[in-house]
Scaffold this motif. Structure first.
Motif, PDB file in Angstrom:
ATOM      1  N   UNK A   1      29.340 -85.690 -80.178  1.00 50.01           N
ATOM      2  CA  UNK A   1      28.391 -86.797 -79.996  1.00 50.01           C
ATOM      3  C   UNK A   1      27.899 -86.869 -78.554  1.00 50.01           C
ATOM      4  N   UNK A   2      28.822 -86.999 -77.589  1.00 48.99           N
ATOM      5  CA  UNK A   2      28.435 -87.013 -76.172  1.00 48.99           C
ATOM      6  C   UNK A   2      28.477 -85.589 -75.652  1.00 48.99           C
ATOM      7  N   UNK A   3      27.339 -84.937 -75.765  1.00 43.44           N
ATOM      8  CA  UNK A   3      27.284 -83.516 -75.452  1.00 43.44           C
ATOM      9  C   UNK A   3      27.289 -83.276 -73.932  1.00 43.44           C
ATOM     10  N   UNK A   4      27.752 -82.091 -73.501  1.00 46.34           N
ATOM     11  CA  UNK A   4      27.636 -81.728 -72.088  1.00 46.34           C
ATOM     12  C   UNK A   4      26.176 -81.793 -71.649  1.00 46.34           C
ATOM     13  N   UNK A   5      25.977 -82.073 -70.373  1.00 45.04           N
ATOM     14  CA  UNK A   5      24.607 -82.260 -69.861  1.00 45.04           C
ATOM     15  C   UNK A   5      23.915 -80.941 -69.515  1.00 45.04           C
ATOM     16  N   UNK A   6      24.720 -79.897 -69.262  1.00 44.43           N
ATOM     17  CA  UNK A   6      24.122 -78.619 -68.854  1.00 44.43           C
ATOM     18  C   UNK A   6      24.936 -77.461 -69.415  1.00 44.43           C
ATOM     19  N   UNK A   7      24.226 -76.364 -69.703  1.00 46.26           N
ATOM     20  CA  UNK A   7      24.842 -75.142 -70.206  1.00 46.26           C
ATOM     21  C   UNK A   7      24.256 -73.997 -69.388  1.00 46.26           C
ATOM     22  N   UNK A   8      25.071 -73.423 -68.492  1.00 45.04           N
ATOM     23  CA  UNK A   8      24.596 -72.354 -67.594  1.00 45.04           C
ATOM     24  C   UNK A   8      25.224 -71.050 -68.065  1.00 45.04           C
ATOM     25  N   UNK A   9      24.398 -70.124 -68.525  1.00 47.00           N
ATOM     26  CA  UNK A   9      24.921 -68.901 -69.134  1.00 47.00           C
ATOM     27  C   UNK A   9      24.572 -67.657 -68.324  1.00 47.00           C
ATOM     28  N   UNK A  10      25.519 -66.747 -68.325  1.00 48.63           N
ATOM     29  CA  UNK A  10      25.263 -65.420 -67.770  1.00 48.63           C
ATOM     30  C   UNK A  10      24.412 -64.620 -68.754  1.00 48.63           C
ATOM     31  N   UNK A  11      23.529 -63.791 -68.209  1.00 49.98           N
ATOM     32  CA  UNK A  11      22.816 -62.768 -68.960  1.00 49.98           C
ATOM     33  C   UNK A  11      22.823 -61.542 -68.042  1.00 49.98           C
ATOM     34  N   UNK A  12      21.915 -60.605 -68.207  1.00 44.67           N
ATOM     35  CA  UNK A  12      21.973 -59.398 -67.380  1.00 44.67           C
ATOM     36  C   UNK A  12      20.602 -58.778 -67.187  1.00 44.67           C
ATOM     37  N   UNK A  13      20.425 -58.121 -66.034  1.00 46.13           N
ATOM     38  CA  UNK A  13      19.157 -57.435 -65.765  1.00 46.13           C
ATOM     39  C   UNK A  13      18.993 -56.214 -66.667  1.00 46.13           C
ATOM     40  N   UNK A  14      20.059 -55.881 -67.405  1.00 45.43           N
ATOM     41  CA  UNK A  14      19.942 -54.826 -68.407  1.00 45.43           C
ATOM     42  C   UNK A  14      18.887 -55.137 -69.449  1.00 45.43           C
ATOM     43  N   UNK A  15      18.447 -56.385 -69.504  1.00 49.90           N
ATOM     44  CA  UNK A  15      17.363 -56.802 -70.410  1.00 49.90           C
ATOM     45  C   UNK A  15      16.121 -55.918 -70.235  1.00 49.90           C
ATOM     46  N   UNK A  16      15.853 -55.520 -69.001  1.00 51.49           N
ATOM     47  CA  UNK A  16      14.596 -54.809 -68.702  1.00 51.49           C
ATOM     48  C   UNK A  16      14.640 -53.324 -69.077  1.00 51.49           C
ATOM     49  N   UNK A  17      15.825 -52.821 -69.425  1.00 49.29           N
ATOM     50  CA  UNK A  17      15.958 -51.412 -69.777  1.00 49.29           C
ATOM     51  C   UNK A  17      16.718 -50.643 -68.705  1.00 49.29           C
ATOM     52  N   UNK A  18      17.226 -49.480 -69.091  1.00 49.24           N
ATOM     53  CA  UNK A  18      18.045 -48.688 -68.173  1.00 49.24           C
ATOM     54  C   UNK A  18      17.294 -48.295 -66.903  1.00 49.24           C
ATOM     55  N   UNK A  19      16.023 -47.982 -67.025  1.00 49.95           N
ATOM     56  CA  UNK A  19      15.308 -47.463 -65.850  1.00 49.95           C
ATOM     57  C   UNK A  19      13.867 -47.954 -65.841  1.00 49.95           C
ATOM     58  N   UNK A  20      13.564 -48.834 -64.887  1.00 49.56           N
ATOM     59  CA  UNK A  20      12.192 -49.327 -64.735  1.00 49.56           C
ATOM     60  C   UNK A  20      11.563 -48.780 -63.453  1.00 49.56           C
ATOM     61  N   UNK A  21      12.184 -47.741 -62.890  1.00 46.41           N
ATOM     62  CA  UNK A  21      11.607 -47.071 -61.729  1.00 46.41           C
ATOM     63  C   UNK A  21      11.535 -47.975 -60.507  1.00 46.41           C
ATOM     64  N   UNK A  22      10.457 -47.809 -59.731  1.00 52.94           N
ATOM     65  CA  UNK A  22      10.350 -48.615 -58.498  1.00 52.94           C
ATOM     66  C   UNK A  22       9.429 -49.824 -58.691  1.00 52.94           C
ATOM     67  N   UNK A  23       9.052 -50.092 -59.941  1.00 53.91           N
ATOM     68  CA  UNK A  23       8.222 -51.263 -60.240  1.00 53.91           C
ATOM     69  C   UNK A  23       9.057 -52.525 -60.130  1.00 53.91           C
ATOM     70  N   UNK A  24       8.547 -53.532 -59.451  1.00 56.92           N
ATOM     71  CA  UNK A  24       9.252 -54.815 -59.322  1.00 56.92           C
ATOM     72  C   UNK A  24       9.140 -55.565 -60.646  1.00 56.92           C
ATOM     73  N   UNK A  25      10.276 -55.945 -61.219  1.00 58.32           N
ATOM     74  CA  UNK A  25      10.241 -56.616 -62.523  1.00 58.32           C
ATOM     75  C   UNK A  25      10.561 -58.099 -62.384  1.00 58.32           C
ATOM     76  N   UNK A  26       9.909 -58.891 -63.237  1.00 57.60           N
ATOM     77  CA  UNK A  26      10.020 -60.351 -63.211  1.00 57.60           C
ATOM     78  C   UNK A  26      10.517 -60.853 -64.564  1.00 57.60           C
ATOM     79  N   UNK A  27      10.899 -62.139 -64.609  1.00 55.40           N
ATOM     80  CA  UNK A  27      11.469 -62.733 -65.813  1.00 55.40           C
ATOM     81  C   UNK A  27      10.573 -62.592 -67.043  1.00 55.40           C
ATOM     82  N   UNK A  28       9.263 -62.588 -66.863  1.00 54.65           N
ATOM     83  CA  UNK A  28       8.352 -62.522 -68.005  1.00 54.65           C
ATOM     84  C   UNK A  28       8.091 -61.121 -68.519  1.00 54.65           C
ATOM     85  N   UNK A  29       8.654 -60.101 -67.858  1.00 56.97           N
ATOM     86  CA  UNK A  29       8.438 -58.721 -68.292  1.00 56.97           C
ATOM     87  C   UNK A  29       9.146 -58.453 -69.632  1.00 56.97           C
TER      88      UNK A  29
END
Length: 299
Positions: free
Chosen positions: A103-131
């Motif tokens: 009923x009285x839920x926690x106010x915040x949930x902070x989770x780990x994720x990983x830059x592995x989201x973008x793929x093993x190799x994105x070269x020298x291109x700067x990657x952002x959260x929306x990629x």
């Protein structure tokens, strides 16, 4: 006193966050399969069995979710790959399921994720959260992990996902592995980017996300200046007193030794920290020389 519940609290990052929160006067408890094993206040959970002590969620004012099987701990057999995926998705799903009952839920949930989201190799291109996500195994794991975690937002709990890069610490993580051989050397070409962050800064970043109500959604959790594998290895070797050989460990040798996991060290990502810096976060160790000096030359 604010109560913070941490999954994966006994790990490298979890220990550092626990210490920092306790210094700030907050009470910390861990979720663990073996709560009796730790002197730290702990509650029982077993994500594989779908079990969680309900008292933990009633106790918690906020949750920091770090749990997941080590990606580089063992060779990637089909079974190990399933463990890596399940340990992340099952934990997030169980927390979502059980939080619905509170009923009285926690106010915040902070989770780990990983830059592995973008793929093993994105070269020298700067990657952002929306990629877009990559198409390899780790990218698929992170995509499913984030999808499971983002459901927490449906419960009207402020949810933050931090895509963690390569954490630099003296006694664990990637740095210890790079310096393990008698002579340090670049991996493969050595030109692949490593988006690193000092252990103390990643702990501070989780606490920053916890304490700032205006932060929600996805953020890259990396330092401001990614460097190549060759640059990082050379500097780390020099400051730790290790010999450095500027001849890359051959890619074929790494593939023989590590199998599919070799892609993780032969590729790299140059990841932007701009969005997190926009929240007012300031790095204590934003410069690689400064970070490595802190790790290796402390008296």
């Amino acid at each position: 006193m604010q109560h913070i519940l941490i999954t994966g609290g006994s790990g490298l990052i979890g220990n550092s966050i626990t210490e920092l929160l306790q210094e700030k006067g907050k009470e910390v408890a861990w979720l663990s399969r073996n709560p009796e094993k730790y002197s730290q206040k702990s509650f029982f959970w077993d994500p594989d069995e779908g079990k969680l002590d309900p008292d933990a969620l009633y106790w918690a004012d906020a949750i920091i979710h770090l749990a997941g099987a080590g990606v580089a701990d063992k060779r990637w057999t089909d079974r190990r790959k399933q463990e890596i995926l399940d340990s992340r998705v099952n934990g997030s799903n169980l927390l979502f399921q059980e939080l619905q009952k509170v009923r009285d839920k926690p106010k915040a949930f902070i989770s780990s994720s990983a830059v592995g989201y973008y793929g093993f190799d994105t070269g020298d291109r700067l990657v952002f959260e929306g990629d877009p996500p990559g198409r390899d195994f780790l990218a698929e794991v992170v995509r499913k992990w984030e999808a499971a975690t983002e459901k927490i937002q449906e419960l009207k709990i402020r949810t933050v996902l931090l895509r963690v890069g390569i954490v630099l610490a003296k006694d664990g993580g990637a740095l210890a592995e790079l310096l393990k051989p008698p002579v340090a050397a670049p991996l493969g070409s050595g030109n692949q980017y490593m988006s690193w962050i000092h252990l103390k800064d990643i702990a501070r970043m989780f606490v920053h996300a916890l304490e700032n109500q205006g932060i929600s959604g996805l953020y890259n959790a990396v330092g401001p200046v990614p460097v190549t594998n060759s640059v990082l290895t050379r500097k780390a070797a020099r400051l730790s007193g290790k010999p450095f050989l500027n001849i890359g460990v051959p890619a074929f040798g790494l593939k023989l030794a590590l199998g599919e996991m070799a892609q993780m060290v032969l590729g790299g990502n140059r990841v932007s920290s701009e969005k997190m810096e926009g929240t007012g976060f300031e790095f204590t160790y934003g410069d690689l020389h400064q970070a490595l000096t802190d790790l290796f030359q402390k008296k």
